[in-house]
Design an enzyme around this catalytic site. Sequence first.
Site, short mmCIF file in Angstrom:
data_model
loop_
_atom_site.label_atom_id
_atom_site.label_comp_id
_atom_site.label_asym_id
_atom_site.label_seq_id
_atom_site.Cartn_x
_atom_site.Cartn_y
_atom_site.Cartn_z
N ASP A 67 -40.48 -20.36 49.76
CA ASP A 67 -39.67 -21.47 50.24
C ASP A 67 -40.26 -22.13 51.47
OD1 ASP A 67 -39.22 -19.29 51.87
OD2 ASP A 67 -37.12 -19.05 51.33
N HIS A 138 -28.80 -13.74 49.79
CA HIS A 138 -29.73 -14.73 49.22
C HIS A 138 -31.14 -14.16 49.08
CE1 HIS A 138 -30.77 -16.70 53.40
NE2 HIS A 138 -31.68 -15.82 53.08
#
Length: 263
Positions: A67, A138
Amino acid sequence: MRVVILPESEAVAAFASQQIVDQVHRKPSSVLGLATGSSPLATYDALSRTCRQGAVSFSDVSTFNLDEYLGLGPDHPQSYRYFMNHRVFSGLDIDLAETHVPDGLCDEPFRACEAYENSIAEAGGIDLQLLGIGRNGHIGFNEPSSSLGSRTRVKTLSRDTVAANRRFFDEGEFQPTLALTMGIGTILDARKIVLLATGEAKSAAVKAMVEGPLTARCPASALQWHPDTTVIVDEPAARLLEDVQYYLRSEEGMQQLLFDDDG
Ligand code: GLP
């Protein structure tokens, strides 16, 4: 899911780095999926030491990071590209041209996400994906409620995540609330997954991931679906697990099998 519980975080880093070294020995041209955050730091340091000693080489390895913050460029000290270049890749004999991090300054984020997926596919897919876990469960920036089949896309960060990562930003400094992240489906396509969690702050997320229901409320629980995931935790992070004795016995059995195989 293989659950490895170790006494402290140093042992977690040693175990995780050994998994990566073994992967690169098996396949020198491995495609590694990499993570940022504090959790994998000691693992990266161990890899860098092993590389310096000449016991492993990353010269044929390529990498894809999970990410990146949307809006931060490679020169921004809080960007994940900056972290990877300065904190990780600088200690490895890796070709920087073979390292990939989503482009936080891309003009067309939706296209950039699609292109990122295509590059992973063109590289032959990810052989080993390293993961940390957020306190809300997450993985990457796939916040609770993320589709379990999601692909690389733009995600809005939850308040929890923004608060947890505030420590890295100066007071008053712009902190992004959007990110480009591999999806859960992208992560599940990796052939092997290694997830690290240390410290008591992660214990609720670890419990939900390993023993909770498979649910988008805890994105990491999707790993229960993956055929080759190893979760490596220290004792504080394992504190809320109910079946600790079973995991310890299973790991003893696994070590015995691996030892018999070697000998
Ligand atoms: C960040 C990253 C994740 C990371 C997680 C945990 O927001 N996007 O990839 O696993 O949060 O971070 P840490 O290891 O610093 O606790």
